[in-house]
Design an enzyme around this catalytic site. Structure first.
Site, PDB file in Angstrom:
ATOM      1  N   ILE A  12       0.933  -1.293  -0.042  1.00  0.00           N
ATOM      2  CA  ILE A  12       0.167   0.428   0.073  1.00  0.00           C
ATOM      3  C   ILE A  12       1.029   1.383   0.191  1.00  0.00           C
ATOM      4  O   ILE A  12       0.788   2.104  -0.977  1.00  0.00           O
ATOM      5  CB  ILE A  12      -1.056   0.045   0.818  1.00  0.00           C
ATOM      6  N   SER A 124      -6.882  -0.731  10.092  1.00  0.00           N
ATOM      7  CA  SER A 124      -7.623  -1.641   9.384  1.00  0.00           C
ATOM      8  C   SER A 124      -9.584  -1.652   9.961  1.00  0.00           C
ATOM      9  O   SER A 124      -9.417  -1.405  11.614  1.00  0.00           O
ATOM     10  CB  SER A 124      -6.804  -3.492   9.976  1.00  0.00           C
ATOM     11  N   TYR A 148      -3.543  -9.127  15.441  1.00  0.00           N
ATOM     12  CA  TYR A 148      -3.407  -7.889  14.613  1.00  0.00           C
ATOM     13  C   TYR A 148      -4.097  -7.175  15.176  1.00  0.00           C
ATOM     14  O   TYR A 148      -3.583  -5.463  14.861  1.00  0.00           O
ATOM     15  CB  TYR A 148      -2.946  -8.945  13.393  1.00  0.00           C
ATOM     16  N   LYS A 152      -3.386  -2.909  15.817  1.00  0.00           N
ATOM     17  CA  LYS A 152      -4.389  -1.527  15.647  1.00  0.00           C
ATOM     18  C   LYS A 152      -5.008  -0.715  15.988  1.00  0.00           C
ATOM     19  O   LYS A 152      -4.822   0.578  16.319  1.00  0.00           O
ATOM     20  CB  LYS A 152      -5.089  -2.040  14.365  1.00  0.00           C
ATOM     21  N   LEU A 199      -6.794 -13.251  -0.984  1.00  0.00           N
ATOM     22  CA  LEU A 199      -7.476 -14.633  -1.443  1.00  0.00           C
ATOM     23  C   LEU A 199      -7.360 -14.009  -2.994  1.00  0.00           C
ATOM     24  O   LEU A 199      -6.655 -14.907  -4.395  1.00  0.00           O
ATOM     25  CB  LEU A 199      -9.270 -13.943  -1.859  1.00  0.00           C
TER      26      LEU A 199
END
Length: 336
Positions: A12, A124, A148, A152, A199
């Site tokens: 990103i 996120s 995780y 965040k 995915l």
């Protein structure tokens, strides 16, 4: 504006670097390359037409950060650096809290020492946990269910407390959903170390013949085709959202939070079909058991970003699949 991108050589961060350079900003990258490649820097140079300064280092090195902020006269920070695999975080929670939370505290100390009090933080949608309702808006309770996501969320809480203690801070949290796709040049895209966790990169690896088939975790969800539904957003739309947030916080002190997503869900089977149609490929599937903790559907409400940032995702699932494959093919050829 002089902007430091922590983790700027990553997926990103590198796309954000392109968008920021196109808008006339001066970008400086800091990355420890634990999940990115040095070759990204050359590819970025080809895209933007000039090299970007890059410092190889860790965000937990406060003295290094202080020097970078001072030497490059940094005015604002986009904070992408962080470990980001949910499964890995369950196995190694200390690493995640040390790197993600500890690293952010180190960065904030360095920023405060240099009077740099502007940040766009890469958060996120995992901070929401299991959806209480859909679509997920920014007012949804935060209830992260894995290390995780909790890392965040802890960072968001730290930044909120910091801004409350000092009104000079200008901070935005961007809670994004499922970034997909690659830059139109095919030079940069998602290139994770090891087996992909997401995915579409996994589908691309199957299409390349590097993986034998795609595992579909459950086809008995209460969705239209039985597979899980997620909100996918093109990485270039996401990068443009960061630029919009940066512009917004220049006039907006305190903390603001925005969802960045497409605002609609796509199922696993739908994504596979679109990828096959767009790229003339066939993806072998193997349906297996649901994974513990997976939900049937998860997608964003993005009205707040539409209104306040004047931002909206415009690229389609077809664009995501085409650009992913374009990058993967180019990347395969470059490494042969």
């Amino acid at each position: 504006m002089n902007i430091l991108l922590t983790g700027g050589a990553g997926y990103i961060g590198s796309h954000a670097a392109v968008v920021l350079c196109a808008a006339g900003h001066n970008v400086v990258i800091l990355d420890n390359f634990c999940n990115s490649q040095h070759s990204v820097l050359d590819r970025l140079t080809k895209i933007v037409g000039k090299p970007m300064p890059c410092i190889e280092g860790d965000i937990r090195d406060t003295l290094l950060l202080e020097k970078v902020l001072k030497d490059y006269k940094i005015e604002t920070v986009m904070h992408f650096a962080g470990l980001k695999a949910v499964g890995e975080s369950v196995q190694n929670p200390l690493d995640y809290f040390d790197n993600n939370v500890g690293g952010t505290i180190s960065l904030l100390h360095a920023m405060r020492s240099n009077n740099v009090k502007s940040m766009v933080f890469s958060s996120s949608a995992t901070v929401y946990g299991m959806p209480n309702y859909l679509p997920l808006d920014e007012a949804h309770p935060t209830q992260a269910k894995n290390p995780y996501g909790r890392s965040k969320l802890h960072i968001e809480e730290i930044l909120t407390d910091l801004a409350a203690s000092d009104p000079a801070w200008h901070i935005s949290f961007l809670r994004y959903f499922n970034p997909v796709g690659a830059h139109e040049s095919g030079l940069i895209g998602e290139d994770p170390n090891g087996i992909p966790n997401n995915l579409v990169p996994y589908i691309a690896q199957v299409a390349l013949g590097r993986l034998p088939h795609l595992n579909v975790y459950g086809d008995d969800y209460p969705t239209a085709d039985g597979s899980g539904v997620r909100d996918y957003i093109h990485v270039m739309d996401l990068a443009e959202g960061h630029l919009a947030a940066l512009n917004y916080i220049q006039q907006q002190p305190g903390v603001c939070v925005f969802n960045l997503g497409s605002g609609k869900g796509s199922s696993v089977f739908e994504v596979v079909k679109v990828f096959e149609n767009e790229n003339a490929s066939s993806i072998p599937l193997k349906v297996t058991m649901r994974r513990i903790g997976d939900v049937s559907e998860c997608y964003a409400k993005v009205d707040k970003a539409n209104i306040h940032l004047n931002w909206k995702a415009t690229r389609t699932l077809q664009d995501m699949c085409r650009s992913t494959w374009n990058f993967q093919k180019n990347h395969k050829c470059a490494n042969q």
